[in-house]
Motif scaffolding. Structure first.
Motif, PDB file in Angstrom:
ATOM      1  N   PRO A 143       0.809  -1.145   0.064  1.00  0.00           N
ATOM      2  CA  PRO A 143       0.128  -0.020  -0.037  1.00  0.00           C
ATOM      3  C   PRO A 143       0.759   1.353   0.229  1.00  0.00           C
ATOM      4  O   PRO A 143       0.380   2.220  -0.621  1.00  0.00           O
ATOM      5  CB  PRO A 143      -0.738  -0.192   1.337  1.00  0.00           C
ATOM      6  N   TYR A 208       0.668  -4.073   7.216  1.00  0.00           N
ATOM      7  CA  TYR A 208       0.454  -4.064   5.868  1.00  0.00           C
ATOM      8  C   TYR A 208       1.525  -4.839   5.082  1.00  0.00           C
ATOM      9  O   TYR A 208       2.668  -4.734   5.443  1.00  0.00           O
ATOM     10  CB  TYR A 208       0.314  -2.745   4.976  1.00  0.00           C
ATOM     11  N   TRP A 405      -8.900   3.068  -8.898  1.00  0.00           N
ATOM     12  CA  TRP A 405      -9.404   1.537  -9.155  1.00  0.00           C
ATOM     13  C   TRP A 405      -8.121   0.978  -9.898  1.00  0.00           C
ATOM     14  O   TRP A 405      -7.725  -0.118  -9.694  1.00  0.00           O
ATOM     15  CB  TRP A 405     -10.663   1.206  -9.829  1.00  0.00           C
ATOM     16  N   THR A 408      -5.604   0.744  -7.134  1.00  0.00           N
ATOM     17  CA  THR A 408      -5.871  -0.439  -6.076  1.00  0.00           C
ATOM     18  C   THR A 408      -5.736  -1.643  -6.893  1.00  0.00           C
ATOM     19  O   THR A 408      -5.257  -2.686  -6.402  1.00  0.00           O
ATOM     20  CB  THR A 408      -7.574  -0.071  -5.673  1.00  0.00           C
ATOM     21  N   LYS A 409      -6.495  -2.140  -8.114  1.00  0.00           N
ATOM     22  CA  LYS A 409      -6.302  -3.338  -8.578  1.00  0.00           C
ATOM     23  C   LYS A 409      -5.073  -3.703  -9.178  1.00  0.00           C
ATOM     24  O   LYS A 409      -4.666  -5.126  -9.216  1.00  0.00           O
ATOM     25  CB  LYS A 409      -7.566  -3.306  -9.754  1.00  0.00           C
ATOM     26  N   GLN A 412      -3.082  -4.796  -6.410  1.00  0.00           N
ATOM     27  CA  GLN A 412      -3.401  -6.022  -5.477  1.00  0.00           C
ATOM     28  C   GLN A 412      -3.594  -5.780  -4.118  1.00  0.00           C
ATOM     29  O   GLN A 412      -3.075  -6.811  -3.369  1.00  0.00           O
ATOM     30  CB  GLN A 412      -2.773  -7.248  -5.841  1.00  0.00           C
ATOM     31  N   ILE A 413      -4.136  -4.460  -3.888  1.00  0.00           N
ATOM     32  CA  ILE A 413      -4.301  -4.276  -2.426  1.00  0.00           C
ATOM     33  C   ILE A 413      -5.761  -4.054  -2.126  1.00  0.00           C
ATOM     34  O   ILE A 413      -6.484  -4.048  -3.162  1.00  0.00           O
ATOM     35  CB  ILE A 413      -3.779  -3.173  -2.067  1.00  0.00           C
ATOM     36  N   GLU A 414      -6.287  -4.114  -0.972  1.00  0.00           N
ATOM     37  CA  GLU A 414      -7.473  -3.994  -0.531  1.00  0.00           C
ATOM     38  C   GLU A 414      -8.098  -2.529  -0.646  1.00  0.00           C
ATOM     39  O   GLU A 414      -7.229  -1.494  -0.540  1.00  0.00           O
ATOM     40  CB  GLU A 414      -7.910  -4.379   1.035  1.00  0.00           C
ATOM     41  N   MET A 415      -9.355  -2.624  -0.742  1.00  0.00           N
ATOM     42  CA  MET A 415     -10.001  -1.177  -1.120  1.00  0.00           C
ATOM     43  C   MET A 415      -9.776  -0.265   0.341  1.00  0.00           C
ATOM     44  O   MET A 415      -9.493   0.836   0.098  1.00  0.00           O
ATOM     45  CB  MET A 415     -11.353  -1.098  -1.488  1.00  0.00           C
ATOM     46  N   GLU A 416      -9.779  -0.907   1.381  1.00  0.00           N
ATOM     47  CA  GLU A 416      -9.767  -0.123   2.716  1.00  0.00           C
ATOM     48  C   GLU A 416      -8.469   0.415   2.713  1.00  0.00           C
ATOM     49  O   GLU A 416      -8.222   1.488   3.132  1.00  0.00           O
ATOM     50  CB  GLU A 416     -10.121  -1.173   3.846  1.00  0.00           C
ATOM     51  N   GLU A 417      -7.496  -0.476   2.338  1.00  0.00           N
ATOM     52  CA  GLU A 417      -6.077  -0.139   2.298  1.00  0.00           C
ATOM     53  C   GLU A 417      -5.524   1.286   1.463  1.00  0.00           C
ATOM     54  O   GLU A 417      -5.091   2.151   2.017  1.00  0.00           O
ATOM     55  CB  GLU A 417      -5.004  -1.229   1.866  1.00  0.00           C
ATOM     56  N   SER A 418      -6.174   0.972   0.467  1.00  0.00           N
ATOM     57  CA  SER A 418      -6.044   2.164  -0.707  1.00  0.00           C
ATOM     58  C   SER A 418      -6.739   3.317   0.009  1.00  0.00           C
ATOM     59  O   SER A 418      -6.237   4.404  -0.328  1.00  0.00           O
ATOM     60  CB  SER A 418      -6.533   1.613  -2.413  1.00  0.00           C
TER      61      SER A 418
END
Length: 445
Positions: A143, A208, A405, A408-409, A412-418
């Motif tokens: 992240p 993380y 996005w 984020t995509k 390959q990290i989680e949306m909450e982390e981003s």
């Protein structure tokens, strides 16, 4: 109720309508802008019915005439940098020079330099494999690496008019592009530094994880072009623009300076960068047919941007016809809010509907008639107005922004982390960039 009050309400409703149609209903941006512009022209202006379509066409065409070549040539440079491996060469050289122990600052420069001409989403996609590899080998949380790379590309994307939002705002406000390129690069740096330290602080003490190495994501670096040649398509346009701007500042306009002013025109400068990019591609195994493919890819990539930007210019032309911009200036001019108005308008539009380009061009259209009232109706004032809009269009990249996005995509990290690291970093970056712009304006306006 006065006619200007009714028009003001209609302008506000039209902006809300664009946000609702694009952000909530996911309507096509061009379709939303056209429909709202037509409705506003019919209901909020005194244009005769036969002149309504003429006003739409003029606003659309004038905008495209001002920015189309710059956007197409800029997109062609990006395609060349991608196909030739030039972007990867720059990134690899910076990372090797800095060493794995300096992976964090190296990632910032890795995004900043190619980002001067490559769109942020394209740049991130190209460099995401390197980012994941660096995270895995240096054990830096993904992240954090994603935020550093993402904000370094994003800073110049919003502030430098080699990109569509800043370019559209500069066109609408008739700002000096050469000076604006240099100023945009300058003010992107403190914003990027603030985002860098903020992202590090947000990841401190968190568990993380670094990325997991995946060799299939990485391209071979054995046959990449040299670092110096890879820099040429990026640096040459900036150098030509800088020389022209310096000569103008020193008062040289005739004789040999005329040739440098011609070469320093952003259209010619980016054309030169594109030709260097094609040469880079040719020297790195490109074939004759690749050059036509570069222009075809560039036109495909630039097409949606051109159409949306033209539609934004059309919307701006109709807003100007309503007279609301001038009324806004009269109402707020005595408050000495100056650059704060374009910044806040762009910030609200960006946060609400997600597109930095739409936020920038819409803000410019609203503020254009009020420049004199805010004390910004000068060459320097127009540059600072565009910079304030650019800083506002940085805040904030979140779930309604396609670039969010991409980061984020592809990381390959989680949306909450981003959201916690990247999104908050864009907020800090926009605020700090504007603070520096505003502080500089105190001494220069």
């Amino acid at each position: 109720m006065s006619s200007i009050a009714i028009s003001s309400i209609l302008v506000v409703l039209s902006i809300v309508a664009i946000i609702y149609l694009t952000a909530k209903l996911k309507a096509n941006v061009f379709g939303a802008l056209f429909a709202v512009s037509l409705a506003l022209a019919l209901l909020g202006t005194s244009l005769p019915l036969p002149k309504v379509i003429d006003a739409l066409k003029t606003g659309f065409g004038n905008t495209l005439g001002s920015i189309s070549f710059v956007i197409i040539f800029g997109a062609a440079i990006a395609v060349c940098m991608q196909k030739s491996g030039g972007a990867l060469s720059i990134a690899t050289h910076i990372l090797n020079l800095a060493g794995r122990h300096n992976a964090r600052p190296a990632m910032a420069w890795t995004g900043f330099i190619p980002g001067l001409t490559i769109f942020c989403d394209t740049g991130y996609i190209i460099l995401s494999g390197i980012a994941r590899s660096i995270s895995a080998s240096s054990k830096v949380p993904m992240p954090l690496i994603a935020s550093i790379l993402g904000t370094s590309l994003y800073a110049v994307h919003c502030l430098v008019p080699t990109h569509p939002g800043a370019l559209a705002a500069a066109t609408a406000l008739n700002a000096n592009l050469g000076m604006l390129v240099l100023a945009g690069v300058l003010f992107a740096i403190p914003g990027l530094l603030a985002a860098y330290f903020w992202a590090n602080w947000m990841c401190k003490g968190k568990d993380y994880a670094p990325a997991v190495a995946d060799e299939s994501e990485l391209q071979s670096t054995a046959d990449l072009p040299s670092f110096g040649f890879s820099l040429l398509p990026v640096v040459l346009p900036l150098l030509l623009i800088s020389i022209s701007t310096l000569l103008t500042t020193l008062g040289y306009k005739d004789g040999l300076a005329t040739a440098f002013h011609f070469l320093g025109n952003p259209v010619i400068a980016l054309l030169a960068g594109m030709l260097c990019g094609m040469w880079l591609l040719a020297c790195n195994g490109g074939k004759k047919g690749d050059f036509s493919a570069v222009l075809e890819d560039a036109i495909v990539k630039a097409g949606p941007t051109l159409i949306i930007t033209g539609a934004g210019g059309m919307f701006g032309a109709i807003i100007k016809e309503t007279g609301v911009g001038a009324a806004l200036g009269d109402a707020l001019g005595s408050a000495s809010v100056g650059l704060l108005v374009p910044f806040i308008i762009a910030l609200l539009l960006k946060t609400a509907q997600g597109s930095s380009t739409v936020a920038a061009l819409t803000s410019a259209a609203i503020i254009a008639p009020s420049l004199a009232t805010f004390g910004l109706d000068s060459e320097t004032g127009r540059i600072f107005a565009v910079l304030a809009i650019g800083a506002g269009s940085i805040v904030a990249s979140h779930a309604n922004d396609s670039y969010f996005w991409v980061v984020t995509k592809f990381s390959q990290i989680e949306m909450e982390e981003s959201l916690r690291v990247f999104t908050t970093s864009t907020i800090v970056m926009g605020l700090v960039s504007f603070a520096c712009i505003w502080a500089a304006s105190v001494f220069m306006l």
